[in-house]
Design a protein around this motif. Structure first.
Motif, PDB file in Angstrom:
ATOM      1  N   CYS A  33       0.833  -1.193   0.000  1.00  0.00           N
ATOM      2  CA  CYS A  33       0.000   0.000   0.000  1.00  0.00           C
ATOM      3  C   CYS A  33       0.873   1.250   0.000  1.00  0.00           C
ATOM      4  N   ARG A  50      -4.714   1.928  -1.122  1.00  0.00           N
ATOM      5  CA  ARG A  50      -4.497   0.868  -2.102  1.00  0.00           C
ATOM      6  C   ARG A  50      -5.281   1.225  -3.353  1.00  0.00           C
ATOM      7  N   GLN A  52      -6.503   0.428  -7.416  1.00  0.00           N
ATOM      8  CA  GLN A  52      -6.828  -0.660  -8.327  1.00  0.00           C
ATOM      9  C   GLN A  52      -5.691  -0.914  -9.320  1.00  0.00           C
ATOM     10  N   ASP A  55      -3.361  -3.132  -7.236  1.00  0.00           N
ATOM     11  CA  ASP A  55      -3.929  -4.329  -6.606  1.00  0.00           C
ATOM     12  C   ASP A  55      -5.259  -4.632  -7.282  1.00  0.00           C
ATOM     13  N   ALA A  56      -5.293  -5.698  -8.046  1.00  0.00           N
ATOM     14  CA  ALA A  56      -6.484  -6.027  -8.842  1.00  0.00           C
ATOM     15  C   ALA A  56      -7.691  -6.346  -7.972  1.00  0.00           C
ATOM     16  N   GLU A  57      -7.477  -6.685  -6.702  1.00  0.00           N
ATOM     17  CA  GLU A  57      -8.602  -7.016  -5.828  1.00  0.00           C
ATOM     18  C   GLU A  57      -9.292  -5.774  -5.279  1.00  0.00           C
ATOM     19  N   VAL A  58      -8.687  -4.611  -5.484  1.00  0.00           N
ATOM     20  CA  VAL A  58      -9.259  -3.355  -4.997  1.00  0.00           C
ATOM     21  C   VAL A  58     -10.108  -2.722  -6.091  1.00  0.00           C
ATOM     22  N   GLU A  59     -11.290  -2.289  -5.711  1.00  0.00           N
ATOM     23  CA  GLU A  59     -12.147  -1.580  -6.656  1.00  0.00           C
ATOM     24  C   GLU A  59     -11.958  -0.075  -6.464  1.00  0.00           C
ATOM     25  N   GLN A  62      -8.860   2.110  -1.983  1.00  0.00           N
ATOM     26  CA  GLN A  62      -9.223   1.699  -0.635  1.00  0.00           C
ATOM     27  C   GLN A  62      -8.355   2.472   0.352  1.00  0.00           C
TER      28      GLN A  62
END
Length: 270
Positions: A33, A50, A52, A55-59, A62
């Motif tokens: 992060c 964080r 996107q 980190d592909a899991e973040v929309e 974050q």
């Protein structure tokens, strides 16, 4: 230069205090992060972002607040220490602020029980910028409207003192050579200092005022960028003490210049 009035913010974080300054941690903090700190009238808030893109899991984005530090007075500038590590046990957060009372405050925290700060007193006027030594973070440099650049250790002892010819607007350490310091003065001069001999070793002239900010190119430290008036300027210090390139960047006065690898940017003064 025409400004694009159609652009909107990508992400927004709600803040309880006024925000006067925002600073991402430029160093590797040992986590995926991005560390961010923002300062207001009474507090400094440290958090993580964080994105996107990283980190592909973040929309989208974050954000998480790690800790709010009581400051008690308006925060005007923030500098991160390279000693800040989120992957240490316990983690260590270290940053320094400049405040409207002309003092520096060094904060150290483990985000749990240890929360300390020290006050550095010495400047007699508004502090415009400050920075940690990039390698080990054992020294802090600051510049002020009092026409001085000062270098401190982490106990608040003054290790060097340079008299300037006009207000110091920005200061930065050489990314690779820890004994070199660069100071941008409001009168249009950028001066380089040797911290071993405590002497000026080189100067650049932009031939316009007010000079507000300067920075080293991270990929080629022989190139320097700055903003003065509404223009950005680029120097090659091996060729001339005068800029090789100059272009308008904003309609209004530019305030900040920062280099990010090959990409450089300037922001409008509020």
């Amino acid at each position: 230069m025409k400004q694009d009035s159609t652009r909107t913010t990508s992400y927004t974080v709600d803040c309880e205090d006024y925000v006067h300054v925002v600073k991402f941690n430029p160093f590797d903090s040992g986590d995926s992060c991005s560390l961010i700190a923002y300062g207001g009238n009474n507090y400094v808030v440290v958090g993580t972002c964080r994105f996107q893109e990283e980190d592909a899991e973040v929309e989208g984005m974050q954000y998480k607040t790690l800790r709010t530090f009581h400051h008690g007075i308006r925060v005007d500038a923030i500098a991160w220490s390279p000693e800040t590590r989120l992957d240490a046990i316990p983690p260590q957060i270290r940053f320094c602020t400049a405040a409207s009372d002309r003092k520096l405050r060094l904060f150290t925290s483990d985000l749990e029980d240890k929360n300390e700060f020290k006050t550095f007193d010495g400047h007699s006027d508004y502090i415009n910028d400050l920075v940690f030594a990039p390698n080990e973070g054992q020294e802090i440099a600051s510049v002020s409207d009092d026409h001085t650049c000062r270098v401190w250790d982490l106990e608040g002892n003054e290790k060097a003192h340079f008299v300037l010819r006009s207000p110091g607007m920005s200061v930065c350490w050489h990314p690779e050579e820890a004994f070199k310091l660069m100071v941008a003065e409001k009168n249009g001069t950028i001066r380089f200092y040797d911290l071993i001999t405590q002497q000026a070793i080189l100067s650049l002239e932009c031939e316009q005022t007010p000079l507000m900010s300067a920075d080293w190119c991270l990929k080629n430290t022989l190139k320097i960028g700055a903003v003065a008036g509404s223009d950005w300027l680029i120097w090659d210090i091996t060729r001339s003490s005068y800029p090789q390139d100059k272009r308008p960047v904003h309609i209004d006065r530019a305030r900040l210049f920062r280099s990010d690898s090959y990409y450089s940017k300037a922001t409008i003064k509020n």
